[in-house]
Design an enzyme around this catalytic site. Structure first.
Site, PDB file in Angstrom:
ATOM      1  N   GLY A  31       0.803 -15.532 -35.158  1.00  0.00           N
ATOM      2  CA  GLY A  31       1.336 -14.250 -35.594  1.00  0.00           C
ATOM      3  C   GLY A  31       2.834 -14.330 -35.775  1.00  0.00           C
ATOM      4  O   GLY A  31       3.464 -15.332 -35.413  1.00  0.00           O
ATOM      5  N   GLY A 467     -36.620 -46.578 -53.604  1.00  0.00           N
ATOM      6  CA  GLY A 467     -37.761 -46.287 -52.735  1.00  0.00           C
ATOM      7  C   GLY A 467     -37.762 -44.883 -52.171  1.00  0.00           C
ATOM      8  O   GLY A 467     -38.646 -44.511 -51.393  1.00  0.00           O
ATOM      9  N   SER A 538     -27.948 -43.993 -59.016  1.00  0.00           N
ATOM     10  CA  SER A 538     -26.584 -43.439 -59.119  1.00  0.00           C
ATOM     11  C   SER A 538     -25.880 -43.287 -57.763  1.00  0.00           C
ATOM     12  O   SER A 538     -25.698 -42.190 -57.259  1.00  0.00           O
ATOM     13  CB  SER A 538     -26.567 -42.111 -59.884  1.00  0.00           C
ATOM     14  OG  SER A 538     -27.649 -41.288 -59.544  1.00  0.00           O
TER      15      SER A 538
HETATM   16  N1  LIG Z   1       6.466  -2.586 -25.372  1.00  0.00           N
HETATM   17  C1  LIG Z   1       5.862  -3.764 -25.486  1.00  0.00           C
HETATM   18  N2  LIG Z   1       6.609  -4.841 -25.653  1.00  0.00           N
HETATM   19  C2  LIG Z   1       5.978  -6.040 -25.773  1.00  0.00           C
HETATM   20  C3  LIG Z   1       4.568  -6.132 -25.733  1.00  0.00           C
HETATM   21  N3  LIG Z   1       4.233  -7.421 -25.886  1.00  0.00           N
HETATM   22  C4  LIG Z   1       5.389  -8.104 -26.015  1.00  0.00           C
HETATM   23  N4  LIG Z   1       6.445  -7.286 -25.947  1.00  0.00           N
HETATM   24  C5  LIG Z   1       7.859  -7.676 -26.045  1.00  0.00           C
HETATM   25  O1  LIG Z   1       8.115  -8.257 -27.304  1.00  0.00           O
HETATM   26  C6  LIG Z   1       9.089  -9.268 -27.180  1.00  0.00           C
HETATM   27  C7  LIG Z   1       8.620 -10.535 -27.842  1.00  0.00           C
HETATM   28  O2  LIG Z   1       7.521 -11.041 -27.135  1.00  0.00           O
HETATM   29  P1  LIG Z   1       7.111 -12.569 -27.169  1.00  0.00           P
HETATM   30  O3  LIG Z   1       5.852 -12.680 -26.410  1.00  0.00           O
HETATM   31  O4  LIG Z   1       8.217 -13.453 -26.796  1.00  0.00           O
HETATM   32  O5  LIG Z   1       6.843 -12.741 -28.723  1.00  0.00           O
HETATM   33  P2  LIG Z   1       6.232 -14.010 -29.481  1.00  0.00           P
HETATM   34  O6  LIG Z   1       5.216 -13.517 -30.430  1.00  0.00           O
HETATM   35  O7  LIG Z   1       5.773 -15.011 -28.510  1.00  0.00           O
HETATM   36  O8  LIG Z   1       7.492 -14.517 -30.286  1.00  0.00           O
HETATM   37  P3  LIG Z   1       7.725 -15.989 -30.903  1.00  0.00           P
HETATM   38  O9  LIG Z   1       7.006 -16.946 -30.077  1.00  0.00           O
HETATM   39  O10 LIG Z   1       9.180 -16.201 -30.897  1.00  0.00           O
HETATM   40  O11 LIG Z   1       7.177 -15.921 -32.286  1.00  0.00           O
HETATM   41  C8  LIG Z   1       9.354  -9.452 -25.697  1.00  0.00           C
HETATM   42  O12 LIG Z   1      10.559  -8.845 -25.366  1.00  0.00           O
HETATM   43  C9  LIG Z   1       8.199  -8.758 -25.036  1.00  0.00           C
HETATM   44  O13 LIG Z   1       8.536  -8.178 -23.789  1.00  0.00           O
HETATM   45  C10 LIG Z   1       3.825  -4.933 -25.539  1.00  0.00           C
HETATM   46  O14 LIG Z   1       2.585  -4.918 -25.486  1.00  0.00           O
HETATM   47  N5  LIG Z   1       4.509  -3.778 -25.439  1.00  0.00           N
END
Ligand SMILES: Nc1nc2c(ncn2[C@@H]2O[C@H](COP(=O)(O)OP(=O)(O)OP(=O)(O)O)[C@@H](O)[C@H]2O)c(=O)[nH]1
Ligand SMILES: [Mg+2]
Lengths: 653, 267
Positions: A31, A467, A538
């Site tokens: 993602g 065959g 073939s």
């Molecule tokens: N409010 C909220 N914040 C979230 C949630 N999930 C993740 N975050 C926040 O989003 C930010 C990015 O989260 P990561 O898990 O590092 O994102 P990632 O998809 O791994 O990012 P990359 O690996 O760099 O692509 C962090 O600051 C998390 O705390 C959620 O369900 N709710």
């Protein structure tokens, strides 16, 4: 309060069964950047108890020092740069067990710059979780990641719409994102009916349903994952035997051909073919340490073969049975993802790696949407034509041996990953008529003949080992169709070699020319409205594909008479296998010359299992489904035509 | 193949054979610990009972004494071509953990290793690290090219897909190969049990204590444990709440200590 979600709270009691000995299902989390992939895995690890308390403490300390809330992502993003910038750079593997299943998760980074790391991570996976931020929705990296998954063949998918806490758990907004994603999946031909709302940070709907999502009555993430997990482990013993030759060792004066079985299985005594060199030998023994001599080696295993006949072959060959040979190509079409920072330039030279083979190659055209493109940028997924500098062995079929997957490299770096396309081929080597010859038009049209005789024309191309029952089926079909009043003609390969092709032998070139002539004759007969039955061994896929293009995609119906070599040898109707065994004949397809089974025949006939009557019925059904017979014009016949004799004798006009 | 140990074993053997096929001078590091002892066994399996590569031990002179006697005994019994690397210069200059743990590791391990690599013209090194040991190892590739300063360029690691490994390298770069990267601590012990491998007795509990991870004595603590054999260790690991390296001092010096050490060439 130090951390909102410390290890002491919220840890579910998940029953841990004895699943330690099971193989793990590999799941990649993909993602766009910041959509919460690492957070999702961090939470899963904590809630399942798969992460040790001192590791959680460390992350608590780091977050506290930064003055930030607890970041579950830091359990995976351990590098200083990752933590200071809040972005994953490299992928991370981690394991957890749930209700009798073991999952190996791989956290992929979302940033475009690290697309090579994401592609690598996804190449090991069988299932993918696509994380989409509920606020941001589908981004360009979301699309790219899906394109990469499609190219890699990772098609078991689950879509998690994350951060629903940030949209106040709004069901309408959630469904809107799902609908947009579904559209995208449809255009990419990816199948997925698992969508769910989650909050990775709060651990909502991961292991436990959430009170904040009363409108969602579906399963939790871990439940969906358990159901997606395929029943069988990786490496299947079914499929044709393939071994990648890694090396030839000489220990104690003996030579050992070391490699990995990637599909099927092998036993001592088996006749084997090395591709692309075309050399053959017999397996004298299968060796591994410490069990010296083995009766069997199966997909996934690394073994060494001792050969009864000493031949010179090197790393890079594919070992198979001669009657189940891989294709050997010097040109193919593929989908690739470009991974390097420098763009791909048309016609540039790269190193192509398939199996353990390495050859130079050029990537010379782009066929995506039939438009040609000059450059590929990092992260672009495109269809290309690849021309290896020398022929390379591969399988076009998805899924069994993995020998449809390749990488392109420069001297020190991997710049692209790709998979060979199954269907499309390019044909060269066809003689080109002099440009001064002009076609003469105005003769009787095939359609007119078809209408008059009341049925259509087609070519039934029967291929299979000597065959396998091609001639027997051809005779039975001829009788049946003739009795029904169809215009039918059999071209038997053996008979043609007595006349039209009497000047041809069994070299690779002569075999190609043999097929070309038969195909040209079949096309002439086709134009005369005839139902042509070609009964001809073939053995090469490339030659059959050329026949298809001479005859025309719609009129060429490929029928594969599949029959185990051993059974064909037992039948030996013309005593040829005996002659081959005694060395009287060489270049015998299926023995010392390859037979390449069709990848996608129009009809597969298992002649070892089916009776001749059943075989005829199956072909008739194929002709009906293709509307060659049994259509409106077919049904008028034979009533309209006088003098159809009961004795089945052909009418003399 | 339905047994996960068969899968892990076969993946590792494939990697070892790739490394041997593509590298001119292949060596392996053996620390006498459980992981590199498993690696030694896998090398032997890969080459049908032979050891066609040199085995290197980096001796800091601070190893637990039993380790050295067991090493020599095991090497003799198994006919290993053993090379021992010692940074004599640094030891003569009085290098010791008291001078700073990271400096000590950098000098007695990393530098000693690089000397050996140069002296024996080693092109590729098999190393038994695992991704689940600690955070920075979790970011490793199966094949990791090292510049001549042996730096780990973790932001620019070449793509690694399917079974395709990048083993072509410019001169003066050596490559590290990690055949055990996807194994876990529990996998290692299950494999030791299945293959009935001999491991150094320090892993088995004596007087209520055992080593879970082996290193230099000033920097490695034993853990409280009653596990006196492989079966008991496996049971203990299934319920442990602490990580494997909780007894290692290196990781605690500062937050990213291990990453820094490893960036400059530490194993
Ligand atoms: N409010 C909220 N914040 C979230 C949630 N999930 C993740 N975050 C926040 O989003 C930010 C990015 O989260 P990561 O898990 O590092 O994102 P990632 O998809 O791994 O990012 P990359 O690996 O760099 O692509 C962090 O600051 C998390 O705390 C959620 O369900 N709710
Ligand atoms: Mg991340």
């Amino acid at each position: 309060m130090l951390c909102k979600n410390s290890a002491n709270q919220d840890i579910c009691d998940i029953p841990q069964q004895e699943v330690y000995d099971k193989p793990a299902f590999t799941v990649v989390v993909v993602g766009s950047v910041d959509h919460g992939k690492s957070t999702l895995l961090g939470r899963l690890l904590m809630e399942s108890g798969a992460v040790e308390v001192d590791r959680v403490r460390r992350v608590e300390t780091i977050c506290a020092a930064k003055g930030s809330n607890f970041e579950p992502a830091f359990l995976l993003d351990a590098l200083e740069e990752e933590q200071s910038q809040g972005v994953s750079i490299e992928s991370t593997h981690c394991q957890l067990r749930y209700e009798g299943q073991k999952f190996q998760f791989i956290d992929a980074p979302g940033h475009l710059e690290f697309i090579k790391n994401m592609t690598g991570a996804a190449s090991y996976a069988r299932i993918a979780i696509l994380v989409i931020d509920a606020v941001e929705g589908v981004r360009s990296q979301t699309i790219r990641h899906l394109e990469v998954l499609a190219m890699l063949g990772v098609t078991r998918l689950l879509v998690a719409v994350n951060k629903v806490d940030k949209i106040n758990y709004d069901s309408a907004a959630y469904h809107d994102i799902c609908a947009k994603t579904q559209e995208l999946l449809n255009t990419l031909k990816l199948d997925c009916d698992h969508f769910l709302p989650i909050s990775a940070l709060n651990g909502e709907n991961l292991f436990k349903a959430s009170e904040n999502l009363p409108w969602y009555s579906g399963k939790t993430l871990i439940q969906v994952l358990s159901e997606l997990a395929p029943p069988a482990a990786r490496g299947c013993n079914s499929g044709y035997f393939r071994m990648m030759l890694q090396d030839v060792y000489r220990f104690g004066g003996e030579r050992f051909f070391a490699g990995r079985v990637v599909s099927g299985s092998i036993t001592p005594g088996q006749l084997i073919l090395f591709s692309p060199s075309g050399k053959v030998s017999i397996v004298e023994a299968i060796i591994s340490y410490p069990d010296e001599k083995r009766e069997l080696a199966v997909a996934g295993e690394c073994v060494a073969l001792k050969l009864s006949e000493q031949i010179f072959v090197e790393r890079g060959e594919i070992v198979s049975r001669p009657d189940q040979a891989p294709e050997v190509l010097d040109e193919f079409i593929a989908t690739i993802v470009w991974l390097a920072e420098e763009e791909l330039e048309l016609g540039a030279q790269y190193i192509l790696k398939i199996g353990t083979a390495e050859v130079g190659c050029s990537v010379y055209a782009f066929t995506s949407n039939n438009e040609s493109v000059d450059l590929l940028n990092r992260g672009d997924v495109r269809d290309v034509i690849i021309k290896p500098s020398s022929p390379i062995a591969l399988d076009r079929i998805e899924g069994t041996s993995g020998l449809n997957r390749f990488v392109l490299c420069t001297k020190y770096d991997t710049v692209a990953a790709g998979s060979v396309m199954e269907e499309k081929r390019i044909f060269r080597g066809m003689p080109v008529a002099s440009p001064f010859v002009q076609r003469e038009n105005g003769y009787l049209e095939r359609m007119v003949i078809e209408a008059a005789q009341g049925h259509k024309a087609a070519v039934l191309w029967l291929t299979g080992l000597s065959g396998s029952g091609k001639s027997a089926l051809a005779k039975a079909l001829e009788a049946r169709l003739f009795a029904a009043g169809r215009t039918v003609m059999v071209l038997d390969g053996d008979n043609l070699r007595k006349g039209l092709c009497a000047d041809l032998g069994f070299s690779r070139e002569d075999r190609a020319e043999n097929i070309r002539r038969i195909a040209e004759v079949a096309r002439l007969l086709l134009d005369a409205g005839t139902l042509v039955i070609v009964a001809c061994l073939s053995p090469y896929a490339e030659d059959r594909d050329r026949a298809r293009s001479i005859i025309g995609e719609d009129d060429y119906l490929e029928i594969f008479l599949s029959c185990p070599l051993e059974v064909c040898q037992g039948r030996d109707p013309k005593g040829l296998y005996k002659k081959a065994a005694s060395g009287e004949i060489t270049s015998f397809s299926g023995l010392d010359s390859p037979y390449q089974p069709p990848v996608h025949p129009n009809l597969l006939i298992d002649s070892n299992q089916m009776s001749l009557d059943q075989e005829v019925e199956a072909v008739i059904a194929l002709l009906r489904s293709k509307q060659v017979i049994g259509t409106a014009i077919g049904r008028i016949w034979p009533a309209k035509r006088p003098n159809t004799s009961q004795s089945m004798a052909r009418e003399v006009i | 193949m339905t047994n996960y140990l068969d899968e892990l074993e076969s993946d590792s053997i494939f990697i070892i054979r790739e490394a041997y096929a593509k590298s001119k001078n292949l060596g392996m590091l053996w620390s006498m610990g459980k992981d590199s002892t498993v690696l030694l066994h896998l090398v032997r399996k890969a080459f049908l009972g032979n050891y066609p590569i040199v085995v290197i031990h980096i001796d800091t002179s601070y190893k637990i004494p039993e380790m050295i006697s067991w090493r020599d005994d095991f090497a003799r019994r198994n006919n290993l071509r053993l090379i021992v690397g010692v940074n004599k210069r640094a030891l003569a200059d009085g290098m010791a953990p008291e001078k700073g743990r990271l400096q000590c590791c950098g000098s007695l391990k990393t530098e000693a290793l690089l000397d050996i690599v140069h002296e024996h013209r080693i092109q590729a090194l098999l190393i038994g690290i695992r991704g689940d040991e600690e955070g920075s190892r979790g970011k490793e590739r199966i094949v990791s090219p090292r510049l001549h300063s042996s730096t780990w360029a973790y932001k620019q690691q070449p793509a690694e897909l399917w079974h395709y490994y990048n083993l072509h390298l410019p001169q003066d770069v050596h490559v590290r190969i990690h055949p055990l990267l996807r194994w876990t601590e529990l996998d290692i012990w299950n494999y030791i049990r299945r293959e009935k491998l001999e491991v150094i007795p320090l892993y088995y509990a004596k007087d209520g204590k055992r080593y879970r991870s082996l290193g230099c004595y000033p920097c490695t603590d034993s853990i409280e444990s009653g596990a006196r054999n492989v079966d008991e260790i496996i049971e203990e690991l299934k319920s442990t709440k602490l990580s494997e390296r909780a007894g290692r001092a290196q990781d605690k010096v500062d937050t990213y200590a291990m990453q820094k050490l490893r960036k400059s060439g530490y194993m």
